[in-house]
Design a protein around this motif. Structure first.
Motif, PDB file in Angstrom:
ATOM      1  N   SER A  48       0.805  -1.220   0.000  1.00 30.82           N
ATOM      2  CA  SER A  48       0.000   0.000   0.000  1.00 30.82           C
ATOM      3  C   SER A  48       0.841   1.275   0.000  1.00 30.82           C
ATOM      4  O   SER A  48       0.312   2.355  -0.269  1.00 30.82           O
ATOM      5  CB  SER A  48      -0.949   0.006   1.202  1.00 30.82           C
ATOM      6  N   ILE A  49       2.137   1.166   0.274  1.00 38.58           N
ATOM      7  CA  ILE A  49       2.999   2.352   0.267  1.00 38.58           C
ATOM      8  C   ILE A  49       4.149   2.193  -0.726  1.00 38.58           C
ATOM      9  O   ILE A  49       5.247   2.691  -0.523  1.00 38.58           O
ATOM     10  CB  ILE A  49       3.524   2.694   1.683  1.00 38.58           C
ATOM     11  N   GLY A  50       3.862   1.483  -1.830  1.00 37.34           N
ATOM     12  CA  GLY A  50       4.832   1.372  -2.898  1.00 37.34           C
ATOM     13  C   GLY A  50       5.912   0.329  -2.695  1.00 37.34           C
ATOM     14  O   GLY A  50       7.016   0.476  -3.202  1.00 37.34           O
ATOM     15  N   HIS A  51       5.602  -0.713  -1.966  1.00 33.26           N
ATOM     16  CA  HIS A  51       6.536  -1.821  -1.731  1.00 33.26           C
ATOM     17  C   HIS A  51       7.837  -1.375  -1.072  1.00 33.26           C
ATOM     18  O   HIS A  51       8.922  -1.814  -1.440  1.00 33.26           O
ATOM     19  CB  HIS A  51       6.817  -2.590  -3.025  1.00 33.26           C
ATOM     20  N   VAL A  52       7.716  -0.470  -0.121  1.00 32.12           N
ATOM     21  CA  VAL A  52       8.865  -0.069   0.693  1.00 32.12           C
ATOM     22  C   VAL A  52       8.515  -0.319   2.149  1.00 32.12           C
ATOM     23  O   VAL A  52       7.358  -0.516   2.504  1.00 32.12           O
ATOM     24  CB  VAL A  52       9.249   1.422   0.483  1.00 32.12           C
ATOM     25  N   THR A  53       9.522  -0.300   3.003  1.00 33.89           N
ATOM     26  CA  THR A  53       9.262  -0.494   4.425  1.00 33.89           C
ATOM     27  C   THR A  53       8.668   0.788   5.002  1.00 33.89           C
ATOM     28  O   THR A  53       8.880   1.881   4.459  1.00 33.89           O
ATOM     29  CB  THR A  53      10.556  -0.822   5.180  1.00 33.89           C
ATOM     30  N   PRO A  54       7.928   0.699   6.090  1.00 35.35           N
ATOM     31  CA  PRO A  54       7.379   1.899   6.712  1.00 35.35           C
ATOM     32  C   PRO A  54       8.463   2.911   7.093  1.00 35.35           C
ATOM     33  O   PRO A  54       8.266   4.125   6.955  1.00 35.35           O
ATOM     34  CB  PRO A  54       6.638   1.376   7.942  1.00 35.35           C
ATOM     35  N   VAL A  55       9.609   2.435   7.548  1.00 33.01           N
ATOM     36  CA  VAL A  55      10.696   3.337   7.927  1.00 33.01           C
ATOM     37  C   VAL A  55      11.196   4.091   6.696  1.00 33.01           C
ATOM     38  O   VAL A  55      11.371   5.314   6.732  1.00 33.01           O
ATOM     39  CB  VAL A  55      11.838   2.559   8.613  1.00 33.01           C
ATOM     40  N   ASP A  56      11.406   3.379   5.590  1.00 36.27           N
ATOM     41  CA  ASP A  56      11.857   4.030   4.363  1.00 36.27           C
ATOM     42  C   ASP A  56      10.812   5.017   3.844  1.00 36.27           C
ATOM     43  O   ASP A  56      11.148   6.102   3.366  1.00 36.27           O
ATOM     44  CB  ASP A  56      12.177   2.999   3.281  1.00 36.27           C
ATOM     45  N   PHE A  57       9.546   4.642   3.934  1.00 32.73           N
ATOM     46  CA  PHE A  57       8.474   5.538   3.489  1.00 32.73           C
ATOM     47  C   PHE A  57       8.480   6.832   4.300  1.00 32.73           C
ATOM     48  O   PHE A  57       8.373   7.923   3.738  1.00 32.73           O
ATOM     49  CB  PHE A  57       7.114   4.844   3.615  1.00 32.73           C
ATOM     50  N   GLU A  58       8.611   6.717   5.611  1.00 30.51           N
ATOM     51  CA  GLU A  58       8.649   7.915   6.458  1.00 30.51           C
ATOM     52  C   GLU A  58       9.849   8.794   6.126  1.00 30.51           C
ATOM     53  O   GLU A  58       9.732  10.023   6.104  1.00 30.51           O
ATOM     54  CB  GLU A  58       8.676   7.518   7.930  1.00 30.51           C
ATOM     55  N   LEU A  59      11.001   8.181   5.862  1.00 29.18           N
ATOM     56  CA  LEU A  59      12.186   8.951   5.490  1.00 29.18           C
ATOM     57  C   LEU A  59      11.978   9.679   4.165  1.00 29.18           C
ATOM     58  O   LEU A  59      12.334  10.856   4.027  1.00 29.18           O
ATOM     59  CB  LEU A  59      13.412   8.050   5.410  1.00 29.18           C
ATOM     60  N   GLN A  60      11.387   8.994   3.189  1.00 26.76           N
ATOM     61  CA  GLN A  60      11.116   9.622   1.897  1.00 26.76           C
ATOM     62  C   GLN A  60      10.130  10.773   2.056  1.00 26.76           C
ATOM     63  O   GLN A  60      10.311  11.848   1.491  1.00 26.76           O
ATOM     64  CB  GLN A  60      10.542   8.602   0.914  1.00 26.76           C
ATOM     65  N   TYR A  61       9.079  10.538   2.830  1.00 26.74           N
ATOM     66  CA  TYR A  61       8.047  11.562   3.026  1.00 26.74           C
ATOM     67  C   TYR A  61       8.619  12.785   3.728  1.00 26.74           C
ATOM     68  O   TYR A  61       8.372  13.920   3.314  1.00 26.74           O
ATOM     69  CB  TYR A  61       6.889  10.988   3.833  1.00 26.74           C
ATOM     70  N   SER A  62       9.400  12.564   4.773  1.00 26.44           N
ATOM     71  CA  SER A  62       9.949  13.717   5.509  1.00 26.44           C
ATOM     72  C   SER A  62      10.955  14.478   4.658  1.00 26.44           C
ATOM     73  O   SER A  62      11.030  15.708   4.740  1.00 26.44           O
ATOM     74  CB  SER A  62      10.565  13.284   6.837  1.00 26.44           C
ATOM     75  N   SER A  63      11.708  13.785   3.808  1.00 24.68           N
ATOM     76  CA  SER A  63      12.649  14.462   2.910  1.00 24.68           C
ATOM     77  C   SER A  63      11.897  15.315   1.901  1.00 24.68           C
ATOM     78  O   SER A  63      12.281  16.451   1.627  1.00 24.68           O
ATOM     79  CB  SER A  63      13.510  13.443   2.175  1.00 24.68           C
ATOM     80  N   GLN A  64      10.818  14.774   1.347  1.00 18.57           N
ATOM     81  CA  GLN A  64      10.024  15.529   0.384  1.00 18.57           C
ATOM     82  C   GLN A  64       9.362  16.733   1.035  1.00 18.57           C
ATOM     83  O   GLN A  64       9.330  17.814   0.454  1.00 18.57           O
ATOM     84  CB  GLN A  64       8.956  14.631  -0.245  1.00 18.57           C
ATOM     85  N   ALA A  65       8.874  16.574   2.247  1.00 24.05           N
ATOM     86  CA  ALA A  65       8.224  17.682   2.961  1.00 24.05           C
ATOM     87  C   ALA A  65       9.233  18.787   3.240  1.00 24.05           C
ATOM     88  O   ALA A  65       8.924  19.975   3.107  1.00 24.05           O
ATOM     89  CB  ALA A  65       7.592  17.176   4.252  1.00 24.05           C
ATOM     90  N   ALA A  66      10.449  18.411   3.589  1.00 23.86           N
ATOM     91  CA  ALA A  66      11.500  19.407   3.860  1.00 23.86           C
ATOM     92  C   ALA A  66      11.861  20.153   2.580  1.00 23.86           C
ATOM     93  O   ALA A  66      12.051  21.376   2.606  1.00 23.86           O
ATOM     94  CB  ALA A  66      12.732  18.728   4.458  1.00 23.86           C
ATOM     95  N   GLU A  67      11.939  19.447   1.475  1.00 25.37           N
ATOM     96  CA  GLU A  67      12.262  20.089   0.197  1.00 25.37           C
ATOM     97  C   GLU A  67      11.171  21.076  -0.197  1.00 25.37           C
ATOM     98  O   GLU A  67      11.462  22.155  -0.703  1.00 25.37           O
ATOM     99  CB  GLU A  67      12.436  19.034  -0.898  1.00 25.37           C
TER     100      GLU A  67
END
Length: 52
Positions: free
Chosen positions: A28-47
């Protein structure tokens, strides 16, 4: 061994939530782990905030 069945159930549930689910890939989150998803999301939000 655990002293009680209730303690065993609580400890096993905690292990599943803390260890297994954080490493298992979720479709449901693109075949990534929840930890990786949170890291990607927080990086995008910061950008986005830096660009604004």
């Amino acid at each position: 061994m655990w002293p009680t069945r209730a303690r065993a159930i609580r400890d096993v549930a905690a292990w599943i939530e803390d260890r297994y689910n954080r490493r298992r890939r979720h479709s449901s989150i693109g075949h990534v782990t929840p930890v990786d998803f949170e890291l990607q999301y927080s990086s995008q939000a910061a950008e986005i905030q830096l660009a604004a």
